[in-house]
Scaffold this motif. Structure first.
Motif, PDB file in Angstrom:
ATOM      1  N   ARG A 152       1.162  -0.910   0.088  1.00 28.16           N
ATOM      2  CA  ARG A 152      -0.361   0.384  -0.260  1.00 28.16           C
ATOM      3  C   ARG A 152       0.689   1.228  -0.149  1.00 28.16           C
ATOM      4  O   ARG A 152       2.129   1.264   0.063  1.00 28.16           O
ATOM      5  CB  ARG A 152      -1.316  -0.037   1.502  1.00 28.16           C
ATOM      6  CG  ARG A 152      -1.705  -1.463   1.085  1.00 28.16           C
ATOM      7  CD  ARG A 152      -2.232  -0.804   3.239  1.00 28.16           C
ATOM      8  NE  ARG A 152      -1.334  -1.564   3.981  1.00 28.16           N
ATOM      9  CZ  ARG A 152      -0.922  -2.416   4.234  1.00 28.16           C
ATOM     10  NH1 ARG A 152      -1.191  -3.639   3.788  1.00 28.16           N
ATOM     11  NH2 ARG A 152       0.062  -2.431   5.211  1.00 28.16           N
ATOM     12  N   ASN A 153       0.269   2.064  -0.659  1.00 24.39           N
ATOM     13  CA  ASN A 153       1.624   3.662  -0.861  1.00 24.39           C
ATOM     14  C   ASN A 153       2.426   3.698  -1.218  1.00 24.39           C
ATOM     15  O   ASN A 153       3.491   4.302  -0.256  1.00 24.39           O
ATOM     16  CB  ASN A 153       0.511   4.641   0.584  1.00 24.39           C
ATOM     17  CG  ASN A 153      -0.353   4.879   0.712  1.00 24.39           C
ATOM     18  OD1 ASN A 153      -1.057   5.036  -0.217  1.00 24.39           O
ATOM     19  ND2 ASN A 153      -0.760   4.555   2.384  1.00 24.39           N
ATOM     20  N   CYS A 154       3.401   2.713  -1.944  1.00 29.19           N
ATOM     21  CA  CYS A 154       4.236   2.283  -1.742  1.00 29.19           C
ATOM     22  C   CYS A 154       4.807   3.412  -3.447  1.00 29.19           C
ATOM     23  O   CYS A 154       3.800   3.639  -4.163  1.00 29.19           O
ATOM     24  CB  CYS A 154       5.125   0.867  -2.820  1.00 29.19           C
ATOM     25  SG  CYS A 154       6.202   1.071  -2.614  1.00 29.19           S
ATOM     26  N   PRO A 155       5.709   4.181  -3.688  1.00 25.68           N
ATOM     27  CA  PRO A 155       5.875   5.182  -4.500  1.00 25.68           C
ATOM     28  C   PRO A 155       6.380   4.268  -6.112  1.00 25.68           C
ATOM     29  O   PRO A 155       6.600   3.210  -5.908  1.00 25.68           O
ATOM     30  CB  PRO A 155       7.091   5.976  -4.192  1.00 25.68           C
ATOM     31  CG  PRO A 155       7.778   5.750  -2.349  1.00 25.68           C
ATOM     32  CD  PRO A 155       6.417   4.342  -2.063  1.00 25.68           C
ATOM     33  N   ARG A 156       5.405   4.400  -6.901  1.00 25.78           N
ATOM     34  CA  ARG A 156       5.426   4.107  -8.225  1.00 25.78           C
ATOM     35  C   ARG A 156       7.203   3.780  -9.002  1.00 25.78           C
ATOM     36  O   ARG A 156       7.537   2.607  -9.195  1.00 25.78           O
ATOM     37  CB  ARG A 156       4.367   4.669  -9.337  1.00 25.78           C
ATOM     38  CG  ARG A 156       4.689   4.509 -10.392  1.00 25.78           C
ATOM     39  CD  ARG A 156       4.203   2.650 -10.521  1.00 25.78           C
ATOM     40  NE  ARG A 156       2.895   2.509 -10.317  1.00 25.78           N
ATOM     41  CZ  ARG A 156       2.943   1.553  -9.962  1.00 25.78           C
ATOM     42  NH1 ARG A 156       3.194   0.067 -10.251  1.00 25.78           N
ATOM     43  NH2 ARG A 156       0.907   1.592  -9.367  1.00 25.78           N
ATOM     44  N   GLU A 157       8.171   4.869  -8.879  1.00 26.39           N
ATOM     45  CA  GLU A 157       9.987   4.828  -8.788  1.00 26.39           C
ATOM     46  C   GLU A 157       9.970   3.485  -8.224  1.00 26.39           C
ATOM     47  O   GLU A 157      10.876   2.683  -8.786  1.00 26.39           O
ATOM     48  CB  GLU A 157       9.918   5.923  -8.641  1.00 26.39           C
ATOM     49  CG  GLU A 157      10.432   6.597  -7.731  1.00 26.39           C
ATOM     50  CD  GLU A 157       9.193   7.288  -7.054  1.00 26.39           C
ATOM     51  OE1 GLU A 157       8.718   7.495  -6.131  1.00 26.39           O
ATOM     52  OE2 GLU A 157       7.947   7.673  -8.068  1.00 26.39           O
ATOM     53  N   VAL A 158      10.157   3.888  -6.904  1.00 27.61           N
ATOM     54  CA  VAL A 158      10.333   2.045  -6.855  1.00 27.61           C
ATOM     55  C   VAL A 158       9.698   0.943  -6.792  1.00 27.61           C
ATOM     56  O   VAL A 158      11.049   0.062  -7.226  1.00 27.61           O
ATOM     57  CB  VAL A 158      10.532   2.227  -4.927  1.00 27.61           C
ATOM     58  CG1 VAL A 158      10.532   0.853  -4.283  1.00 27.61           C
ATOM     59  CG2 VAL A 158      10.574   3.434  -3.987  1.00 27.61           C
TER      60      VAL A 158
END
Length: 182
Positions: A152-158
């Protein structure tokens, strides 16, 4: 000496205020004592969990952990941590808490999440998906299990960098984000 009507009103009013203050103090004290008991029980339970985790840390093996994009209709595009656990101890394991962290090369943590792979429930909460039943698996001695957990809510670039969509080799390889699972 006689008591006037005005004196009776003052006596009753002040008696009510004193009684309300006394009852409030008793209720507050009881709530405080219950809160302290609950707080102590929670600290004790957490310390037992940590001690147990330290004892079993070497016997529970985490392998094949990677980040993938969800591929079914309900979870399309949702980043998933996929992997497997194996119990190499002689005891049955009923609960495991995994911590997944994404760390920059400098050591700064970008994103951190915790989940139970033996799980109370997979994907989402009861309020979002009430038709899903709560399940709980156990790891018997020598047994392995696969897990999949949405981030949940993990940054897309990561997620893009870890899943290899932006390229995995080249001069920028030492500046890549690492996933740490424990």
């Amino acid at each position: 000496m006689f008591v006037r009507k005005k004196h009776i009103q003052v006596i009753l009013f002040s008696s009510v205020i004193i009684a309300v203050a006394f009852v409030s103090a008793l209720v507050g004290y009881n709530l405080y004592i219950q809160w302290k008991k609950d707080s102590f029980a929670l600290k004790y339970r957490n310390s037992v969990y940590k001690l147990t985790a330290e004892l079993f840390r070497e016997d529970i093996f985490i392998s094949n952990v990677c980040v993938k994009a969800g591929d079914n209709d309900l979870f399309r595009g949702l980043p998933l941590v996929v992997g497997s656990l194996k119990n190499n101890s002689g005891k049955t394991v009923t609960s495991v808490l995994l911590e997944v962290s994404f760390v920059e090369p400098r050591g700064a943590v970008i994103y951190k999440d915790w989940f139970h792979p033996l799980g109370e429930q997979h994907f989402g909460s009861l309020t979002l998906l009430p038709e899903m039943k709560r399940t709980r698996n156990v790891l018997l001695p020598g047994e392995g299990i696969s897990f999949s957990q949405g981030l949940r809510n993990c940054p897309r670039e990561v997620i893009e960098q870890l899943s290899g969509e932006t390229g995995s080799a080249g001069p920028d390889a030492e500046n890549r984000i690492k996933m740490v699972c424990s």
